[in-house]
Each structure stands twice: as C-alpha cells, then as structure tokens.
Design a protein around this motif. Sequence first.
Motif, PDB file in Angstrom:
ATOM      1  N   ASN A 352     -10.290  38.491  32.753  1.00 40.36           N
ATOM      2  CA  ASN A 352      -9.054  38.447  31.978  1.00 40.36           C
ATOM      3  C   ASN A 352      -9.311  38.214  30.490  1.00 40.36           C
ATOM      4  OD1 ASN A 352      -6.234  38.387  31.530  1.00 40.36           O
ATOM      5  ND2 ASN A 352      -6.234  36.157  31.643  1.00 40.36           N
ATOM      6  N   CYS A 353     -10.117  37.152  30.183  1.00 42.51           N
ATOM      7  CA  CYS A 353     -10.326  36.802  28.771  1.00 42.51           C
ATOM      8  C   CYS A 353     -11.736  37.080  28.273  1.00 42.51           C
ATOM      9  CB  CYS A 353      -9.987  35.327  28.534  1.00 42.51           C
ATOM     10  SG  CYS A 353     -11.103  34.175  29.386  1.00 42.51           S
ATOM     11  N   GLY A 354     -12.639  37.476  29.173  1.00 41.51           N
ATOM     12  CA  GLY A 354     -13.998  37.789  28.749  1.00 41.51           C
ATOM     13  C   GLY A 354     -14.905  36.591  28.586  1.00 41.51           C
ATOM     14  N   PHE A 355     -14.464  35.410  28.991  1.00 37.99           N
ATOM     15  CA  PHE A 355     -15.293  34.201  28.878  1.00 37.99           C
ATOM     16  C   PHE A 355     -16.514  34.322  29.782  1.00 37.99           C
ATOM     17  CE2 PHE A 355     -16.250  29.996  30.750  1.00 37.99           C
ATOM     18  CZ  PHE A 355     -16.750  29.367  29.619  1.00 37.99           C
ATOM     19  N   VAL A 356     -17.705  34.031  29.241  1.00 41.10           N
ATOM     20  CA  VAL A 356     -18.965  34.129  29.972  1.00 41.10           C
ATOM     21  C   VAL A 356     -19.662  32.771  29.937  1.00 41.10           C
ATOM     22  CG1 VAL A 356     -21.211  35.270  30.137  1.00 41.10           C
ATOM     23  CG2 VAL A 356     -19.195  36.575  29.437  1.00 41.10           C
ATOM     24  N   ASP A 357     -20.151  32.338  31.087  1.00 42.25           N
ATOM     25  CA  ASP A 357     -20.842  31.045  31.159  1.00 42.25           C
ATOM     26  C   ASP A 357     -21.731  31.047  32.398  1.00 42.25           C
ATOM     27  OD1 ASP A 357     -21.655  28.505  30.614  1.00 42.25           O
ATOM     28  OD2 ASP A 357     -19.715  27.541  30.918  1.00 42.25           O
ATOM     29  N   HIS A 358     -22.628  30.056  32.450  1.00 44.39           N
ATOM     30  CA  HIS A 358     -23.400  29.853  33.671  1.00 44.39           C
ATOM     31  C   HIS A 358     -22.435  29.501  34.791  1.00 44.39           C
ATOM     32  CE1 HIS A 358     -26.167  27.998  36.552  1.00 44.39           C
ATOM     33  NE2 HIS A 358     -27.130  28.660  35.936  1.00 44.39           N
ATOM     34  N   ALA A 359     -22.599  30.121  35.957  1.00 45.49           N
ATOM     35  CA  ALA A 359     -21.618  29.982  37.033  1.00 45.49           C
ATOM     36  C   ALA A 359     -21.465  28.533  37.485  1.00 45.49           C
ATOM     37  CB  ALA A 359     -22.020  30.870  38.210  1.00 45.49           C
ATOM     38  N   ASP A 360     -22.580  27.806  37.612  1.00 46.63           N
ATOM     39  CA  ASP A 360     -22.486  26.414  38.078  1.00 46.63           C
ATOM     40  C   ASP A 360     -21.855  25.517  37.024  1.00 46.63           C
ATOM     41  OD1 ASP A 360     -23.628  27.149  40.445  1.00 46.63           O
ATOM     42  OD2 ASP A 360     -25.660  26.573  39.886  1.00 46.63           O
ATOM     43  N   ARG A 361     -22.143  25.782  35.746  1.00 50.27           N
ATOM     44  CA  ARG A 361     -21.513  24.982  34.694  1.00 50.27           C
ATOM     45  C   ARG A 361     -20.012  25.257  34.651  1.00 50.27           C
ATOM     46  NH1 ARG A 361     -20.161  25.501  29.174  1.00 50.27           N
ATOM     47  NH2 ARG A 361     -20.192  23.485  28.095  1.00 50.27           N
ATOM     48  N   ASN A 362     -19.612  26.521  34.823  1.00 50.36           N
ATOM     49  CA  ASN A 362     -18.186  26.840  34.863  1.00 50.36           C
ATOM     50  C   ASN A 362     -17.511  26.123  36.019  1.00 50.36           C
ATOM     51  OD1 ASN A 362     -15.844  28.841  34.116  1.00 50.36           O
ATOM     52  ND2 ASN A 362     -16.106  29.017  36.331  1.00 50.36           N
ATOM     53  N   GLY A 363     -18.163  26.105  37.190  1.00 46.86           N
ATOM     54  CA  GLY A 363     -17.589  25.397  38.331  1.00 46.86           C
ATOM     55  C   GLY A 363     -17.462  23.911  38.097  1.00 46.86           C
ATOM     56  N   SER A 364     -18.479  23.298  37.481  1.00 49.74           N
ATOM     57  CA  SER A 364     -18.422  21.859  37.213  1.00 49.74           C
ATOM     58  C   SER A 364     -17.342  21.520  36.195  1.00 49.74           C
ATOM     59  CB  SER A 364     -19.789  21.363  36.737  1.00 49.74           C
ATOM     60  OG  SER A 364     -20.166  21.990  35.529  1.00 49.74           O
ATOM     61  N   ARG A 365     -17.075  22.435  35.256  1.00 50.30           N
ATOM     62  CA  ARG A 365     -15.990  22.204  34.293  1.00 50.30           C
ATOM     63  C   ARG A 365     -14.633  22.240  34.998  1.00 50.30           C
ATOM     64  NH1 ARG A 365     -16.399  26.058  29.266  1.00 50.30           N
ATOM     65  NH2 ARG A 365     -14.552  24.836  28.730  1.00 50.30           N
ATOM     66  N   ASN A 366     -14.490  23.130  35.984  1.00 52.26           N
ATOM     67  CA  ASN A 366     -13.245  23.165  36.762  1.00 52.26           C
ATOM     68  C   ASN A 366     -13.073  21.886  37.577  1.00 52.26           C
ATOM     69  OD1 ASN A 366     -12.330  25.760  35.962  1.00 52.26           O
ATOM     70  ND2 ASN A 366     -13.764  26.726  37.395  1.00 52.26           N
ATOM     71  N   ILE A 367     -14.171  21.386  38.121  1.00 50.74           N
ATOM     72  CA  ILE A 367     -14.116  20.127  38.879  1.00 50.74           C
ATOM     73  C   ILE A 367     -13.713  18.980  37.958  1.00 50.74           C
ATOM     74  CG2 ILE A 367     -15.554  18.469  40.129  1.00 50.74           C
ATOM     75  CD1 ILE A 367     -17.192  20.936  41.095  1.00 50.74           C
ATOM     76  N   ARG A 368     -14.281  18.953  36.742  1.00 53.46           N
ATOM     77  CA  ARG A 368     -13.923  17.917  35.765  1.00 53.46           C
ATOM     78  C   ARG A 368     -12.435  17.980  35.431  1.00 53.46           C
ATOM     79  NH1 ARG A 368     -12.088  17.397  31.092  1.00 53.46           N
ATOM     80  NH2 ARG A 368     -11.891  19.657  30.946  1.00 53.46           N
ATOM     81  N   ALA A 369     -11.906  19.203  35.223  1.00 53.93           N
ATOM     82  CA  ALA A 369     -10.496  19.349  34.846  1.00 53.93           C
ATOM     83  C   ALA A 369      -9.577  18.893  35.981  1.00 53.93           C
ATOM     84  CB  ALA A 369     -10.213  20.805  34.488  1.00 53.93           C
ATOM     85  N   ARG A 370      -9.934  19.218  37.218  1.00 48.48           N
ATOM     86  CA  ARG A 370      -9.101  18.792  38.348  1.00 48.48           C
ATOM     87  C   ARG A 370      -9.113  17.277  38.500  1.00 48.48           C
ATOM     88  NH1 ARG A 370      -9.868  23.131  43.326  1.00 48.48           N
ATOM     89  NH2 ARG A 370      -9.424  25.015  42.101  1.00 48.48           N
TER      90      ARG A 370
END
Length: 414
Positions: A352-370
């Motif tokens: 959707n927005c083109g954001f690129v990141d390491h997959a595990d770091r992206n997942g950990s950021r989602n866990i932090r936000a939740r």
Amino acid sequence: MKLVVQVKLLPTTAQAAALEATLRACNEAASWASEVAFENDVKNNFALRKLTYNQAKARWQLGSQAAQHVIKKTCNAYATLRANLRAGNLGRPGSKRYRKATEKPIVFRPEGAQPYDDRILSWQFAERRVSIWTVDERVKDVEFTASPEQLTTLALYRKGESDLVCRDGVWFLLATCEASEESLNMTPVDFLGIDLGIVNIATTSDGEIMAGRELNRVRIRERGLRKKLQKKNTPSTKRRLKKRRRKEARRAKDINHKIAKHVVAEAERTGRGIALVDLTGIRERVRLRKPQRATHSGWSFHQLGAFIAYKARRAGVPVVYVDPAYTSRTCAERGHIDQANRVSQAWFACRNCGFVDHADRNGSRNIRARAWELWRRGAQSTAPAPPQRSDGRGGAGRKRRITASDARCASPAL
C-alpha cells in the motif's frame, strides 16, 4: 519471589561415597513407602507417616528429618500423578499409557533428588562449605562452588529447603532463595517488542537480532548427527544420544537466559515495558510437513518467555502478552494488512505505502504497538510466583531453576 540457585559440590572420594549411599537409601525407602501407599490407598502425608515412619528409620538407618522428607516426597509424587491424570497428560482413562501410570506404584530412581532442610544441612558461606547429613554420619566441610552472582544471591536470600542431586557423577545442591523484587514500573515510556521466530530466535523492535543464523547452523549440524546415531540404534549410540540431548538442552537454556537478561536490562535502562506474543497452543494450531516439524518445534520459546517474565518481575519491568495474529503481515507504519506484504522470510514490503523493513523487526514493531495500546486501555502486567512442582518419577519436588511462570496480560481482546 522464589529462585533456585544451583551450586556444585566438590566432595572428596569418601564424602561422595557417603552421599551416594544416602541417595540410594532414601530412594529405596521412598519406593517402599510408595508401595505401601499404593496397596493401602493412602496418599496423605500424615496418614502415610503412621504406616511407614518407624520402619523406614529402622530399615534404612534414616534420621527423623530424612524419614519425614522421604514420606513427603512420596506423597508429592502421587499428587503430581493425580494432577497429570486430571490434565490429560497421560492419555484418556483406559489407554495404555494411563493404565501403565495407575496400575502400579511409583518407583524412584536410585539417584533421584533428595530434599534437605536446615536441620540436616547447614551452610558456611564465607568458607564455601556445607555440613550435610548422610546415612553413615554427618559429613562436614564439603566444599561447593558457583558463579559470583549465584554466591551473592545465595548468601543474601537463601531460605527453605535444598535438593541434593547427582548428575553423571557430579554433585549439586539446588538451594531455594527468597529474592527481593523491585516495585513495578506503572508508567513505562514505551514498550520493547520481541518477535520470536525460527530463523531468528528473538528480534527486538529496536532492530536487534539475537541468536540468528549462526545458531541455526549449529542446530542443523547437531540434528544431522542425531539422525546418524539414531540409525545405528546400538547401546553405545543410545548413551551418546542421551549425553548429547542433555548438552543441547543446556546450550538452549544458556542462550535463553542470555537473551532474557539482555532484553530485561535494555527495557529497564530505557524505562520501557516488554511486549511478548502469546504462543499458547501454537503447535496444535499449525499443520506442518514432516521435514518442517523438527525445525518448528526445536526451540523452547515457552522457556524463553518464562525467563523474560521472571527476570522482568524481579527488575520491576511490566510484561504484556499480545495476540500474534497477522503481526507478520501488518505494515508497522500504516497498518495495512496483506499476505503479499511478506515478500520473503527476511523482508517485508508494504503493497500500500511501499514501506520496506526487515520482516522480524516489522513484526516486533507491531507487537510493541499492540502492547502499548493494551496498556493505555488499562491492561496490567502480572507475573505470578512460579508454581511448586513435584517430580512424579525422579524424587523430590522440583522448583524452577532461576525461572518463573509466564506473565499473563489481563486485557480485553483486540
């Protein structure tokens, strides 16, 4: 909170012989008491003591305290068996495994652990020696050693029983400690998200990867060696497999301790809480092909979560568990969810927005936000004291060694 510190004993040859004779006598007495309890259907400590106390003392030359601990150990073993039966851990009633566990009395291993209290075990911390009761006589000046951190914990907080254990001819004492706790930080500035995975064991929302590909290369090499030994199926290979299994378990526990220590120290230093995923029942929910099962189930993530929980509880760091659903497919920047976002095991690219990141770091950021959202909605960190467990086959009631039970987040559903 309760901790269990393991110290290594350094007995002389004569002292080791006395300790070995003591373990054998205590476990023989426990097996005999187990037969009496099974035949008379008496599993209560005080009731069983009336039937076995005097004879156990006379027949195996046990002291008063040792005889009482032997009887209590037997009752604890049957209590554990009942709990496992109720929980369904031994199959359904009538199954072969269920009948095997219930149709005969519990038998204790000759080298099973034996509990000691302060009447039959005394510590001299300055001299690093213990005085311990044996069936021959009281053995004094038995040297012990441990790491400086463990020795400090032992000297400051030791309280309660200790278990005498022998593993492969090496003697240990597992000492119970009542350690102090820091007050819980109720105003964290943020949360440190931890994503757990197979390729990378743990990845933080700061982008730090712990125990990654290098560890997996070692695990693959050891798995190949196990397969070769299992194919031979000889007595010598079985002994080697048993030895390697214990070695691999020790390595995994050591790595989990190091990861947990680092995560908690970082969260405490920055004034943050810790966000973990609740993986309860993950093995039952996920269906995998046979080659994938060993990789998927080859690491104790529950143990890692337990280590983080107890270390955080001791440091006063809040821990929140969140639902892991779709954390690997959700964009950490805009929240767009799409299976195609996960372009590979290692990389995440939002469609959707083109954001690129390491997959595990992206997942950990989602866990932090939740976790942060849950905390703002009133969730509380709870890290209860570790439950006492009894070993149904191996002897004394075992306490968790430097661990605690999982923290659970009493929060509303997302």
